[in-house]
Design an enzyme around this catalytic site. Structure first.
Site, PDB file in Angstrom:
ATOM      1  N   ARG A   1      29.681 -21.956 -27.273  1.00 38.98           N
ATOM      2  CA  ARG A   1      29.780 -20.604 -27.835  1.00 38.98           C
ATOM      3  C   ARG A   1      30.232 -19.574 -26.788  1.00 38.98           C
ATOM      4  NH1 ARG A   1      25.557 -17.242 -28.339  1.00 38.98           N
ATOM      5  NH2 ARG A   1      23.950 -18.841 -28.447  1.00 38.98           N
TER       6      ARG A   1
ATOM      7  N   TYR B   1      39.631   1.110 -41.357  1.00 35.74           N
ATOM      8  CA  TYR B   1      39.267   0.011 -42.267  1.00 35.74           C
ATOM      9  C   TYR B   1      37.846   0.248 -42.812  1.00 35.74           C
ATOM     10  CZ  TYR B   1      38.230  -4.943 -43.356  1.00 35.74           C
ATOM     11  OH  TYR B   1      37.871  -6.119 -43.953  1.00 35.74           O
TER      12      TYR B   1
ATOM     13  N   ASP C   1      41.645   0.313 -33.389  1.00 33.43           N
ATOM     14  CA  ASP C   1      41.953  -0.894 -34.150  1.00 33.43           C
ATOM     15  C   ASP C   1      43.476  -0.957 -34.233  1.00 33.43           C
ATOM     16  OD1 ASP C   1      42.580  -2.738 -36.121  1.00 33.43           O
ATOM     17  OD2 ASP C   1      40.835  -2.265 -37.348  1.00 33.43           O
TER      18      ASP C   1
ATOM     19  N   LYS D   1      45.309 -11.485 -39.030  1.00 35.31           N
ATOM     20  CA  LYS D   1      46.555 -11.012 -39.657  1.00 35.31           C
ATOM     21  C   LYS D   1      47.765 -11.656 -38.951  1.00 35.31           C
ATOM     22  CE  LYS D   1      43.833  -8.258 -42.054  1.00 35.31           C
ATOM     23  NZ  LYS D   1      42.547  -8.910 -42.223  1.00 35.31           N
TER      24      LYS D   1
END
Ligand SMILES: Cc1ncc(COP(=O)(O)O)c(C=O)c1O
Length: 401
Positions: A61, A114, A186, A211
């Site tokens: 992780r 967003y 962002d 994206k």
């Protein structure tokens, strides 16, 4: 083969950044390290592995060579010292706020970011004592009036989600610098290729790699990039402590997508321009929301700060078009698929009612519903034919009512 300090052109760095075949028996791409446990020869080695920095394989992780390759490539492209890969774009923002702000800190959030980011800051984290305040993204240097002694961070996104309004980021970041406030942007729309984020005064640059970086609608990934060594270590530990680890398979997919970002983006832009220019002549449309078009109110900022556009833009229907009619239009499309998200190879459409677009500070006064299109890599002639028949289907349905 690794990029050498940003001296090469962007497309060359895109191809070679973070690439170290010499470490992997000459394999061009780093292998996927599917690992949780990493074993050591003795306890001293085990302890050393867990220290940071340098990057050593310590626990799955905490990152693997696949993650490091992705991080190195993105940091190099964006022009930052550090990048941290995360399981989603949203987690990039969440980790930044959780890691760098505390209860009682004031965070200014542009009201066109967003939607879930607004919710996270103004609802969930507000419940833990964060003083989150929305602001009008067109405020520019006027942001100075909203700064308080406890303001810690300003969060922006340009162009704004769904409404595509442009923000004067340098005007905001100049004020932020004077007050030692962090600017987080962002930059998903821009990707690492279309803006020079450090030059705009952005301290932390976030991407939803879900994206265009992934580019194939098959991976969720986020990145945050920054220069400050201490903040980077703090954010890396925050992600670790909160359990935000990107899967190695997804790191691999993101890196594979990244290598072809430039050619894909150019085609998205080319196709989007053809489609947007055709759309702007349509009588059903009140206004295009596409900063790359000279007619867009944000075009001057876009031209100043961005080196290109992508395939994502929107338009506002005239007030004669109801939400039902807009939905009929979207439902009639065959090549454009109905779906949220964007940045994959395929064209997508989504409609939004006047009421569903929330702009609590700046307000949203569009006459009709809005449509967001993601123009994919299909032939633009087919996309236009698809839109044309959907307009016809909408008008037939309206005439029959
Ligand atoms: C501008 C923007 N930022 C962030 C996100 C969140 O991305 P992710 O799904 O990777 O968390 C999205 C998702 O649509 C987005 O459009």
């Amino acid at each position: 083969m690794a990029a050498d300090g940003g001296k090469k052109h962007q497309d060359t760095r895109l191809v070679h950044g973070g690439s170290h075949p010499e470490q992997f028996d000459g394999a061009v791409n780093p292998p996927v390290y599917r690992v949780s446990t990493v074993v050591s020869a003795d306890m001293e080695e085990l302890r050393q592995r867990s220290k940071h920095p340098p990057e050593t394989l310590a626990y799955g992780r905490a990152g693997t060579p696949t993650h490091w390759a992705l991080q190195e490539a993105i940091a190099d492209l964006e022009g930052y010292k550090h990048c941290l890969a995360l399981p989603s774009g949203l987690s990039g923002i969440l980790i930044s706020v959780l890691g760098l702000c505390a209860s009682g800190d004031h965070v200014l959030v542009a009201d066109n970011v967003y939607g879930p980011i607004r919710l996270v800051c103004c609802d969930r984290l507000a419940a833990w004592g964060l003083e989150a305040e929305l602001f009008d993204a067109s405020v520019g240097a006027g942001i100075a009036n909203q700064i308080r002694p406890n303001t810690k961070m300003i969060i922006v996104e340009s162009p704004g989600s769904l409404t595509f309004d442009m923000t004067d980021i340098p005007a905001i970041s100049n004020v932020a610098k004077e007050h030692e406030i962090l600017v987080l942007a962002d930059n998903t729309w821009a990707t690492p290729l279309l803006i020079d984020a450090p030059a705009l005064g952005i301290d932390i640059s976030i991407h939803s790699g879900t994206k265009y970086i992934g580019g194939h609608s098959d991976v969720a990934v986020g990145t945050l990039s920054l220069n400050d060594d201490d903040l980077y270590i703090r954010l890396k530990w925050t992600a670790l402590l909160f359990g935000y680890g990107l899967s190695p398979d997804d790191a691999y997919l993101a890196l594979r997508g990244l290598r072809t970002l430039s050619v894909r983006l150019k085609r998205h832009e080319e196709n989007a321009r053809v489609v947007a220019e055709w759309l702007q002549e349509r009588p059903e449309i009140e206004r295009m929301m596409c900063p790359g078009l000279p007619s867009d109110p944000g075009h001057a900022i876009w031209r100043r700060d961005f080196s290109g556009m992508n395939g994502l833009f929107g338009f506002i229907f005239k007030d004669s078009i109801s939400q039902d009619a807009a939905d009929r239009f979207a439902n009639s499309l065959n090549v454009f698929l109905r779906g949220v998200s964007w940045g994959g190879y395929e064209s997508l459409v989504v409609t939004n009612s006047k009421d569903s677009i929330k702009r609590p500070v700046s307000g949203w006064n569009a006459p009709g519903p809005t449509v967001r299109l993601h123009v994919g890599l299909e032939d633009p002639a087919d996309l236009i034919a698809d839109l044309d028949q959907a307009f016809a289907a909408m008008s037939d349905a309206m005439a029959a009512e």
